[in-house]
Design a protein around this motif. Structure first.
Motif, PDB file in Angstrom:
ATOM      1  N   ASN A 486      74.698  23.215  43.897  1.00 24.30           N
ATOM      2  CA  ASN A 486      76.159  23.028  43.863  1.00 24.30           C
ATOM      3  C   ASN A 486      76.337  22.153  44.940  1.00 24.30           C
ATOM      4  OD1 ASN A 486      75.012  24.909  41.512  1.00 24.30           O
ATOM      5  ND2 ASN A 486      75.962  26.273  42.387  1.00 24.30           N
ATOM      6  N   ILE A 487      76.629  22.551  46.334  1.00 25.52           N
ATOM      7  CA  ILE A 487      77.086  21.654  47.163  1.00 25.52           C
ATOM      8  C   ILE A 487      76.684  19.958  47.104  1.00 25.52           C
ATOM      9  CG2 ILE A 487      77.249  21.504  49.400  1.00 25.52           C
ATOM     10  CD1 ILE A 487      77.022  24.470  49.793  1.00 25.52           C
ATOM     11  N   SER A 488      75.529  20.203  46.794  1.00 23.81           N
ATOM     12  CA  SER A 488      75.071  18.911  46.449  1.00 23.81           C
ATOM     13  C   SER A 488      75.666  18.366  44.934  1.00 23.81           C
ATOM     14  CB  SER A 488      73.933  18.851  46.113  1.00 23.81           C
ATOM     15  OG  SER A 488      73.309  18.541  47.721  1.00 23.81           O
ATOM     16  N   ARG A 489      75.816  18.236  44.524  1.00 23.95           N
ATOM     17  CA  ARG A 489      76.500  18.436  42.916  1.00 23.95           C
ATOM     18  C   ARG A 489      77.945  17.707  43.502  1.00 23.95           C
ATOM     19  NH1 ARG A 489      73.050  21.480  40.422  1.00 23.95           N
ATOM     20  NH2 ARG A 489      74.248  23.000  39.747  1.00 23.95           N
ATOM     21  N   GLU A 490      78.279  18.569  43.939  1.00 25.31           N
ATOM     22  CA  GLU A 490      79.547  18.421  44.033  1.00 25.31           C
ATOM     23  C   GLU A 490      80.118  17.238  45.014  1.00 25.31           C
ATOM     24  OE1 GLU A 490      82.734  19.931  42.511  1.00 25.31           O
ATOM     25  OE2 GLU A 490      81.434  21.302  41.510  1.00 25.31           O
ATOM     26  N   GLU A 491      79.290  17.372  46.034  1.00 22.85           N
ATOM     27  CA  GLU A 491      78.932  15.919  47.582  1.00 22.85           C
ATOM     28  C   GLU A 491      79.201  14.858  46.370  1.00 22.85           C
ATOM     29  OE1 GLU A 491      76.537  17.065  49.895  1.00 22.85           O
ATOM     30  OE2 GLU A 491      77.833  18.428  51.563  1.00 22.85           O
ATOM     31  N   SER A 495      82.044  12.012  45.763  1.00 20.39           N
ATOM     32  CA  SER A 495      81.753  10.811  46.405  1.00 20.39           C
ATOM     33  C   SER A 495      82.000   9.642  45.063  1.00 20.39           C
ATOM     34  CB  SER A 495      79.878  10.544  46.732  1.00 20.39           C
ATOM     35  OG  SER A 495      79.978   9.178  47.118  1.00 20.39           O
ATOM     36  N   ALA A 496      81.930  10.301  43.738  1.00 13.90           N
ATOM     37  CA  ALA A 496      81.831   9.578  42.799  1.00 13.90           C
ATOM     38  C   ALA A 496      83.359   8.720  43.013  1.00 13.90           C
ATOM     39  CB  ALA A 496      81.073   9.399  41.803  1.00 13.90           C
ATOM     40  N   GLN A 497      84.003  10.530  42.848  1.00 18.76           N
ATOM     41  CA  GLN A 497      85.347  10.363  42.562  1.00 18.76           C
ATOM     42  C   GLN A 497      85.845   8.544  43.833  1.00 18.76           C
ATOM     43  OE1 GLN A 497      87.379  11.279  40.245  1.00 18.76           O
ATOM     44  NE2 GLN A 497      86.365  11.894  39.081  1.00 18.76           N
ATOM     45  N   GLN A 498      85.672   9.289  45.049  1.00 19.54           N
ATOM     46  CA  GLN A 498      86.256   8.757  46.264  1.00 19.54           C
ATOM     47  C   GLN A 498      85.908   7.590  45.669  1.00 19.54           C
ATOM     48  OE1 GLN A 498      84.354   9.335  49.556  1.00 19.54           O
ATOM     49  NE2 GLN A 498      86.333   8.780  51.087  1.00 19.54           N
ATOM     50  N   LYS A 499      85.066   6.938  45.459  1.00 24.34           N
ATOM     51  CA  LYS A 499      84.844   5.431  45.160  1.00 24.34           C
ATOM     52  C   LYS A 499      85.346   5.279  43.921  1.00 24.34           C
ATOM     53  CE  LYS A 499      79.706   4.933  46.391  1.00 24.34           C
ATOM     54  NZ  LYS A 499      78.343   5.306  46.375  1.00 24.34           N
ATOM     55  N   SER A 500      86.028   5.770  43.179  1.00 25.08           N
ATOM     56  CA  SER A 500      86.973   5.236  42.106  1.00 25.08           C
ATOM     57  C   SER A 500      87.989   5.065  42.834  1.00 25.08           C
ATOM     58  CB  SER A 500      86.345   6.322  40.468  1.00 25.08           C
ATOM     59  OG  SER A 500      87.162   5.782  39.864  1.00 25.08           O
ATOM     60  N   THR A 502      88.686   4.509  45.671  1.00 18.45           N
ATOM     61  CA  THR A 502      89.072   3.309  46.623  1.00 18.45           C
ATOM     62  C   THR A 502      89.117   1.779  45.849  1.00 18.45           C
ATOM     63  OG1 THR A 502      87.116   5.085  48.191  1.00 18.45           O
ATOM     64  CG2 THR A 502      87.777   1.621  48.109  1.00 18.45           C
ATOM     65  N   ALA A 503      88.684   1.973  44.269  1.00 20.50           N
ATOM     66  CA  ALA A 503      88.424   1.380  43.463  1.00 20.50           C
ATOM     67  C   ALA A 503      89.773   0.456  42.846  1.00 20.50           C
ATOM     68  CB  ALA A 503      87.631   0.846  42.484  1.00 20.50           C
ATOM     69  N   GLU A 504      90.370   1.721  42.750  1.00 14.25           N
ATOM     70  CA  GLU A 504      92.613   1.274  42.180  1.00 14.25           C
ATOM     71  C   GLU A 504      93.045   1.459  42.547  1.00 14.25           C
ATOM     72  OE1 GLU A 504      92.276   5.624  39.840  1.00 14.25           O
ATOM     73  OE2 GLU A 504      90.974   5.311  38.549  1.00 14.25           O
ATOM     74  N   LEU A 505      92.807   2.187  43.851  1.00 15.03           N
ATOM     75  CA  LEU A 505      93.779   1.724  45.596  1.00 15.03           C
ATOM     76  C   LEU A 505      93.640   0.463  45.721  1.00 15.03           C
ATOM     77  CD1 LEU A 505      93.606   4.529  47.381  1.00 15.03           C
ATOM     78  CD2 LEU A 505      95.431   3.783  46.487  1.00 15.03           C
ATOM     79  N   ASN A 506      92.373  -0.413  46.107  1.00 16.53           N
ATOM     80  CA  ASN A 506      92.599  -1.962  45.982  1.00 16.53           C
ATOM     81  C   ASN A 506      93.069  -2.766  44.424  1.00 16.53           C
ATOM     82  OD1 ASN A 506      91.555  -1.539  48.006  1.00 16.53           O
ATOM     83  ND2 ASN A 506      88.745  -1.673  47.597  1.00 16.53           N
ATOM     84  N   SER A 507      92.749  -2.332  43.832  1.00 18.02           N
ATOM     85  CA  SER A 507      93.052  -3.391  42.575  1.00 18.02           C
ATOM     86  C   SER A 507      95.211  -2.574  42.815  1.00 18.02           C
ATOM     87  CB  SER A 507      92.871  -2.518  41.205  1.00 18.02           C
ATOM     88  OG  SER A 507      93.163  -2.790  39.731  1.00 18.02           O
ATOM     89  N   ALA A 508      95.253  -1.450  42.684  1.00 17.79           N
ATOM     90  CA  ALA A 508      96.498  -1.452  42.983  1.00 17.79           C
ATOM     91  C   ALA A 508      97.430  -2.264  43.908  1.00 17.79           C
ATOM     92  CB  ALA A 508      96.955   0.112  42.796  1.00 17.79           C
TER      93      ALA A 508
END
Length: 536
Positions: A486-491, A495-500, A502-508
């Protein structure tokens, strides 16, 4: 051989010792010079040394160093109860089982020139037993103390790690139950549950110095161990009978209701057990060939029966090599050796079955693997029985101990009610002096309290796959694996949310960087349309 590297007594001694010849060499030095001493590593007559020397002292006129034997090895001689014996060692361990003689010196001679006899007295090691019992109680109390500490609270009132643990509670229950189990005074030989055993006959039981009581099996319906136990209990003679079953073996256990020597059971059994003849398998494994040997094919036979037409019951499981085990069950169409062989062959199990006639007129079922070598080794589990011809044996009685409980030996549950034990050495000493063999039987005899307690401890620990601690560890490992997954899945999700993000912040950020330029363009357009110059 003397050479450039071995040319002194010291070097010669070192060479002899390193050669592993079964001889110890050393150099003796005194005012007269130096000598090489040789001592055999084997005592007795078989250790005598035969030395041939061609060594010379080149420093002293090539003087020859000849060998002189100073002590001849000889076996010790002794007479035990008039029987003359010899031993190559002065430590004799195989004359009397469990007894070691250390021969320190020859016997002194008496006035008539005969050798003085040595009387050996073998006594009970009461001190050793008391020490072992004290250690057992101390170890038990240490275990209970550790368990109690894990179930309590710390100095701050916080619960300990295993507070309320069902595993510890179950372990405590098993320990207390095992402690309070009564030791059987004796038991009858075991009967096998799956061979259709029926009993007949009678037995006589005497409690202490009381009157012998004859117990008859209530025929014809009462023909089992349970029926025999019921008959003994119904006789009300101060004996409790019960049936103990382990696996497919059952024993009749007898417990005197009077403790100590006054409750000693004296029993004579004429109980006859008639059973279907078991057809057990005996065979050889297949072997792989080599350059010098050829491979062999696994084969074997079931136990012989009087006639090939005898009616069989039960089942047989056959596995070839690492394949799956397949079972053939006896039914109305294959209940003889011939029909069983046909059923095995028709099932294509990888083994060929045939019926063979033995020299004594009996018949056996032979099995031959269809795969040569170790890969075709047969693994046979047979529950087959011959119901036509039965075997009969007398169930003999084995006395276990006259002691029924730990309390009889001074070991009781502590009054402070924390699960620990109290030990009274004086009570144990008294019992050991009066009934040493009873104490030994209590701990060591088959089906005794000691054997049962040992088995309980072994199966409760982590060494047994079905033990409490082993199952708890397995459960904890499973929970831990689930949590880690479960921890691995949450991580991964984080990680996926963090990448998303980061991409949105870069775009903004890019958009915000473009805003001044866009605003400037709008101002210029506004000025062009309205004629209004913002710079003025």
């Amino acid at each position: 051989t003397i050479g450039s590297s071995i040319n002194t007594l010291d070097k010669l001694a070192a060479a002899i010792n390193s050669a592993g010849l079964g001889v110890t060499a050393s150099v003796l030095k005194d005012s007269s010079g130096s000598r090489l001493s040789l001592v055999s590593g084997t005592s007795g007559d078989k250790g005598n040394l035969t030395i041939t020397s061609s060594i010379t002292d080149t420093t002293d006129k090539n003087t020859a160093l000849g060998y002189t034997g100073s002590v001849t090895g000889s076996d010790a001689t002794l007479s035990v109860d008039g029987v003359d014996l010899t031993s190559s060692s002065n430590i004799v361990t195989d004359l009397i089982p469990g007894l070691t003689f250390q021969l320190l010196a020859p016997s002194a001679k008496q006035s008539d020139n005969s050798l003085e006899q040595v009387q050996v007295v073998i006594g009970n090691d009461i001190t050793g037993v008391e020490t072992a019992m004290n250690t057992m109680v101390s170890d038990y109390n240490a275990l209970i103390s550790a368990m109690n500490a894990q179930q309590g609270v710390d100095s701050s009132g916080n619960s300990e790690p295993l507070f309320g643990s069902p595993t510890l509670s179950l372990l405590q229950q098993q320990l207390m139950s095992a402690l309070n189990t009564q030791n059987p005074n004796g038991y009858l030989d075991a009967v096998t549950a799956d061979t259709g055993t029926t009993l007949s006959g009678s037995m006589t039981i005497q409690v202490g110095n009381g009157v012998e009581t004859k117990i008859d099996l209530p025929q014809p319906s009462g023909n089992s161990l349970t029926d025999l136990a019921d008959a003994i209990n119904a006789a009300n003679i101060g004996v409790t009978a019960s049936v103990i079953t382990k696996g497919n073996q059952s024993n009749l256990s007898l417990q005197s209701q009077t403790s100590g020597a006054n409750g000693r059971l004296t029993l004579s059994s004429s109980i006859l057990a008639s059973s279907n003849t078991a057809l057990l398998f005996s065979g050889t494994a297949g072997t792989d060939g080599s350059e010098s040997t050829s491979s062999t094919t696994s084969s074997g036979t079931l136990a012989a029966i009087p006639s090939a037409s005898d009616v069989l019951a039960g089942s047989i499981s056959i596995r070839v090599g690492n394949g799956s085990s397949q079972t053939i069950t006896i039914d109305s169409t294959n209940n003889t050796l011939d029909t069983l062989a046909d059923a095995i062959n028709a099932a294509n199990l990888g083994a060929t079955a045939s019926v063979i006639k033995n020299d004594d007129g009996t018949s056996s079922l032979s099995l031959l693997s269809g795969t040569p070598g170790s890969a075709g080794t047969l693994s046979i589990s047979s529950n087959l029985v011959d119901t036509t011809h039965k075997t009969s044996t007398t169930l003999n009685y084995t006395n276990s101990s006259d002691i029924s409980t730990l309390a009889s030996m001074g070991i009781t549950v502590a009054t402070k009610a924390d699960g620990s034990l109290d030990f009274d050495p004086s009570t144990l000493t008294s019992v050991l002096n009066a009934d040493f063999s009873g104490v030994v039987g209590f701990f060591q005899n088959m089906n005794s309290w000691g054997q049962g307690f040992s088995s309980m401890l072994s199966h409760a620990g982590s060494s047994s796959a079905s033990g409490i601690l082993a199952l708890a560890t397995k459960s904890n490992s499973s929970v831990e694996s689930t949590l880690n997954a479960n921890i691995s899945r949450e991580e991964s999700m984080i990680s996926a949310q963090q990448k998303s993000l980061t991409a949105e912040l870069n775009s903004a950020n890019q958009i915000m960087q473009q805003l001044p330029t866009l605003l400037d363009g709008i101002n210029q357009l506004y000025s062009a349309i309205t004629g209004y110059n913002q710079s003025k």
